[in-house]
Each structure stands twice: as structure tokens, then as C-alpha cells.
Design a protein around this motif. Structure first.
Motif, PDB file in Angstrom:
ATOM      1  N   VAL A 177       0.844  -1.199   0.000  1.00 16.35           N
ATOM      2  CA  VAL A 177       0.000   0.000   0.000  1.00 16.35           C
ATOM      3  C   VAL A 177       0.875   1.244   0.000  1.00 16.35           C
ATOM      4  O   VAL A 177       1.821   1.368   0.789  1.00 16.35           O
ATOM      5  CB  VAL A 177      -0.937   0.005   1.228  1.00 16.35           C
ATOM      6  CG1 VAL A 177      -1.822   1.248   1.218  1.00 16.35           C
ATOM      7  CG2 VAL A 177      -1.798  -1.251   1.244  1.00 16.35           C
ATOM      8  N   VAL A 178       0.567   2.191  -0.892  1.00 14.30           N
ATOM      9  CA  VAL A 178       1.315   3.450  -0.951  1.00 14.30           C
ATOM     10  C   VAL A 178       1.049   4.244   0.325  1.00 14.30           C
ATOM     11  O   VAL A 178      -0.097   4.353   0.772  1.00 14.30           O
ATOM     12  CB  VAL A 178       0.890   4.266  -2.191  1.00 14.30           C
ATOM     13  CG1 VAL A 178       1.637   5.591  -2.229  1.00 14.30           C
ATOM     14  CG2 VAL A 178       1.155   3.466  -3.462  1.00 14.30           C
ATOM     15  N   ASP A 179       2.104   4.799   0.910  1.00 16.89           N
ATOM     16  CA  ASP A 179       1.955   5.568   2.154  1.00 16.89           C
ATOM     17  C   ASP A 179       0.951   6.699   1.975  1.00 16.89           C
ATOM     18  O   ASP A 179       0.961   7.414   0.959  1.00 16.89           O
ATOM     19  CB  ASP A 179       3.310   6.138   2.586  1.00 16.89           C
ATOM     20  CG  ASP A 179       4.253   5.045   3.057  1.00 16.89           C
ATOM     21  OD1 ASP A 179       3.777   3.937   3.315  1.00 16.89           O
ATOM     22  OD2 ASP A 179       5.479   5.309   3.157  1.00 16.89           O
ATOM     23  N   GLU A 180       0.088   6.869   2.995  1.00 18.40           N
ATOM     24  CA  GLU A 180      -0.895   7.944   3.062  1.00 18.40           C
ATOM     25  C   GLU A 180      -1.856   7.936   1.876  1.00 18.40           C
ATOM     26  O   GLU A 180      -2.352   8.984   1.437  1.00 18.40           O
ATOM     27  CB  GLU A 180      -0.206   9.313   3.172  1.00 18.40           C
ATOM     28  CG  GLU A 180       0.686   9.444   4.395  1.00 18.40           C
ATOM     29  CD  GLU A 180       1.305  10.822   4.531  1.00 18.40           C
ATOM     30  OE1 GLU A 180       1.000  11.692   3.687  1.00 18.40           O
ATOM     31  OE2 GLU A 180       2.076  11.029   5.476  1.00 18.40           O
ATOM     32  N   SER A 181      -2.117   6.754   1.339  1.00 15.86           N
ATOM     33  CA  SER A 181      -3.043   6.656   0.206  1.00 15.86           C
ATOM     34  C   SER A 181      -4.449   6.225   0.619  1.00 15.86           C
ATOM     35  O   SER A 181      -5.415   6.461  -0.099  1.00 15.86           O
ATOM     36  CB  SER A 181      -2.502   5.674  -0.835  1.00 15.86           C
ATOM     37  OG  SER A 181      -2.399   4.356  -0.285  1.00 15.86           O
ATOM     38  N   LEU A 182      -4.583   5.553   1.786  1.00 21.12           N
ATOM     39  CA  LEU A 182      -5.900   5.118   2.243  1.00 21.12           C
ATOM     40  C   LEU A 182      -6.664   6.283   2.860  1.00 21.12           C
ATOM     41  O   LEU A 182      -6.099   7.104   3.582  1.00 21.12           O
ATOM     42  CB  LEU A 182      -5.763   3.991   3.260  1.00 21.12           C
ATOM     43  CG  LEU A 182      -5.181   2.676   2.738  1.00 21.12           C
ATOM     44  CD1 LEU A 182      -5.125   1.648   3.852  1.00 21.12           C
ATOM     45  CD2 LEU A 182      -5.994   2.140   1.565  1.00 21.12           C
ATOM     46  N   LEU A 183      -7.960   6.344   2.577  1.00 20.55           N
ATOM     47  CA  LEU A 183      -8.823   7.389   3.108  1.00 20.55           C
ATOM     48  C   LEU A 183      -9.839   6.783   4.074  1.00 20.55           C
ATOM     49  O   LEU A 183      -9.968   5.557   4.188  1.00 20.55           O
ATOM     50  CB  LEU A 183      -9.555   8.097   1.960  1.00 20.55           C
ATOM     51  CG  LEU A 183      -8.667   8.708   0.872  1.00 20.55           C
ATOM     52  CD1 LEU A 183      -9.539   9.287  -0.236  1.00 20.55           C
ATOM     53  CD2 LEU A 183      -7.742   9.762   1.453  1.00 20.55           C
ATOM     54  N   SER A 184     -10.591   7.669   4.754  1.00 19.06           N
ATOM     55  CA  SER A 184     -11.596   7.213   5.704  1.00 19.06           C
ATOM     56  C   SER A 184     -12.621   6.299   5.041  1.00 19.06           C
ATOM     57  O   SER A 184     -13.065   5.310   5.614  1.00 19.06           O
ATOM     58  CB  SER A 184     -12.296   8.409   6.341  1.00 19.06           C
ATOM     59  OG  SER A 184     -13.350   7.998   7.179  1.00 19.06           O
TER      60      SER A 184
ATOM     61  N   ASP B 283     -12.139   4.224   2.785  1.00 19.07           N
ATOM     62  CA  ASP B 283     -11.586   2.906   2.479  1.00 19.07           C
ATOM     63  C   ASP B 283     -11.644   1.956   3.684  1.00 19.07           C
ATOM     64  O   ASP B 283     -11.365   0.765   3.537  1.00 19.07           O
ATOM     65  CB  ASP B 283     -10.130   3.046   2.014  1.00 19.07           C
ATOM     66  CG  ASP B 283     -10.023   3.904   0.758  1.00 19.07           C
ATOM     67  OD1 ASP B 283     -10.868   3.738  -0.131  1.00 19.07           O
ATOM     68  OD2 ASP B 283      -9.099   4.746   0.676  1.00 19.07           O
ATOM     69  N   ILE B 284     -11.949   2.492   4.868  1.00 20.51           N
ATOM     70  CA  ILE B 284     -11.959   1.688   6.091  1.00 20.51           C
ATOM     71  C   ILE B 284     -13.400   1.439   6.505  1.00 20.51           C
ATOM     72  O   ILE B 284     -14.206   2.368   6.590  1.00 20.51           O
ATOM     73  CB  ILE B 284     -11.199   2.386   7.227  1.00 20.51           C
ATOM     74  CG1 ILE B 284      -9.762   2.694   6.792  1.00 20.51           C
ATOM     75  CG2 ILE B 284     -11.194   1.528   8.495  1.00 20.51           C
ATOM     76  CD1 ILE B 284      -8.988   3.521   7.798  1.00 20.51           C
ATOM     77  N   LYS B 285     -13.737   0.209   6.745  1.00 18.26           N
ATOM     78  CA  LYS B 285     -15.075  -0.151   7.166  1.00 18.26           C
ATOM     79  C   LYS B 285     -15.373   0.430   8.543  1.00 18.26           C
ATOM     80  O   LYS B 285     -14.500   0.485   9.411  1.00 18.26           O
ATOM     81  CB  LYS B 285     -15.208  -1.683   7.207  1.00 18.26           C
ATOM     82  CG  LYS B 285     -16.630  -2.166   7.473  1.00 18.26           C
ATOM     83  CD  LYS B 285     -16.690  -3.679   7.433  1.00 18.26           C
ATOM     84  CE  LYS B 285     -18.104  -4.171   7.710  1.00 18.26           C
ATOM     85  NZ  LYS B 285     -18.172  -5.648   7.699  1.00 18.26           N
ATOM     86  N   ASN B 286     -16.597   0.890   8.743  1.00 17.17           N
ATOM     87  CA  ASN B 286     -16.996   1.495  10.009  1.00 17.17           C
ATOM     88  C   ASN B 286     -16.747   0.544  11.181  1.00 17.17           C
ATOM     89  O   ASN B 286     -16.999  -0.660  11.073  1.00 17.17           O
ATOM     90  CB  ASN B 286     -18.464   1.882   9.983  1.00 17.17           C
ATOM     91  CG  ASN B 286     -18.735   3.054   9.059  1.00 17.17           C
ATOM     92  OD1 ASN B 286     -17.818   3.788   8.702  1.00 17.17           O
ATOM     93  ND2 ASN B 286     -19.990   3.227   8.656  1.00 17.17           N
TER      94      ASN B 286
END
Length: 230
Positions: A39-46, A48-51
């Protein structure tokens, strides 16, 4: 005459499969094969994460600061008992409504900080030490100013007999025939070298007047046992 169709050989099939894999790239992954390194650093956003998937163990120690907390979000149940110290309280943050009744003692009050407005005079009783004070023979002496005229200022002195002490005293003024005279008492208490048995009162006219008046001093006297009551 058409030539007969020939079935492709094993080598040909393998070659086609290799071509399809090469053209398809590496876009397909088996389950649980993508790690942090993929995973590219700092590429995931809110989004993208399940509640409710971020747990306490996923948050680094001291990572949540004041700016991450919503206003009024931390309740009493989130604070460990005994964890709030003096440095955590703002200046003038604790008021009388926050203090439980009958919990403060003398050690909680700084010396010489209470004034008359802080004390309910009807709540005061007899001071124990005063109730046992070694004083006997209470009485009072009264003395008027030497003159009864319109001169200002006037002084009156009341003294206790020999062997007695001035325990307290007071002052009063009187205009002729009860007439109101604009006066102010300047001095009212023990005074001078003989202050242990003498009470001195001084009054003056706040507005010049021709009315005659006088000032009176009275002193409460008593015999004091120097050795105390034991």
C-alpha cells in the motif's frame, strides 16, 4: 478440398495461458495476500476503512490529542478515578456548587483570606477559647467629651479602674435636644501608651454647624488572670 482442422498441441495451450497472464498483469490477488508494503503511504482514506473496524489496539499511544476530540465528547466514565490533578483544572474552575457540603476544613482555607463578607454573622457561636477566657468582673465605664458646644473635633476617653483591662468599648454622639448633627467618628478604640485599660473616641463635624453636640466613649472592663485558666 479443404484441409482437415488439427487439434492444438500441449505446448500451444501452455503458450496461450502464459500470454493471457502476462497481458492481465498483477491485478488479481488471493485473499489475505496484500500487506502494508503493498500500500502506498498515506493513500488510504476514511472511506476505504469499514466502520467500527479501527480498534484501541490500532491506535498508537498518545496519538489522540485534544484536537481529535469533539467538544463535550469525554464523559466522567472515560476518566480514571483520581486521574484529574490540580494542574488539570483551570483557574477559578471549581465553584461552590462543585464542592460537597461540609467537606472543607481549616486546612483547605489559606490564612488571612476570609473577610467579613465571607462569614455569616448569624452562624457564629461562642468561640471556645473565649468562653474559657480568664476574665472576671465585667462592667463598663462611660465618659463624655469635656465640652458640649459646636467646636470640632471632640475627644472622649473612658478608662478602667486600676487592676482591670479594657476588654472592648464603643462610641456614641449626641446633639442638643436630640437634634441631628452631621458627625463622623474618626477614632474608636484602645489608644496610646495606656491602651490596655483606656478607650479613646474622637468625632468631628462633616459639615460646619452651630449646633451643640458631644461625643461619648464607653469601655468594657474586667480583671484578667495573667496565668490563664489552665
Amino acid at each position: 478440398m479443404l484441409s482437415r482442422f488439427r487439434r492444438p498441441g500441449h505446448a500451444t495451450v501452455v503458450a496461450y495461458l502464459a500470454l493471457f497472464v502476462a497481458l492481465g498483469g498483477t491485478g488479481a490477488y488471493a485473499a489475505n495476500t496484500i500487506g502494508s508494503a503493498d500500500v502506498v503511504d498515506e493513500s488510504l482514506l476514511s472511506r476505504d476503512i469499514k466502520n467500527a473496524e479501527v480498534k484501541s489496539a490500532d491506535i498508537n499511544t498518545y496519538a489522540v490529542g485534544n484536537s481529535e476530540l469533539a467538544p463535550d465528547a469525554v464523559g466522567t466514565g472515560k476518566i480514571a478515578a483520581g486521574a484529574v490533578g490540580n494542574t488539570d483544572l483551570g483557574v477559578d474552575a471549581v465553584t461552590g456548587a462543585k464542592v460537597a457540603p461540609n467537606t472543607l476544613t481549616g486546612t483547605d482555607i489559606a490564612s488571612n483570606t476570609l473577610t467579613g463578607v465571607d462569614i455569616d454573622e448569624y452562624a457564629l457561636g461562642i468561640v471556645p477559647a473565649a468562653a474559657k477566657a480568664p476574665i472576671e468582673g465585667f462592667h463598663y465605664e462611660v465618659e463624655d467629651s469635656p465640652t458640649f458646644d459646636s467646636t470640632s473635633p471632640k475627644t472622649a476617653e473612658a478608662a478602667c479602674p486600676d487592676g482591670e483591662r479594657a476588654i472592648g468599648g464603643g462610641a456614641s454622639t449626641y446633639g442638643e435636644n436630640g437634634e441631628f448633627v452631621p458627625l463622623a467618628i474618626h477614632r474608636n478604640g484602645p489608644w496610646g501608651y495606656y491602651s490596655n485599660y483606656r478607650w479613646v473616641v474622637e468625632a468631628y463635624e462633616t459639615t460646619a454647624t452651630s449646633a451643640r453636640w458631644e461625643v461619648t466613649a464607653w469601655v468594657i472592663c474586667g480583671r484578667v488572670n495573667e496565668k490563664g485558666s489552665g
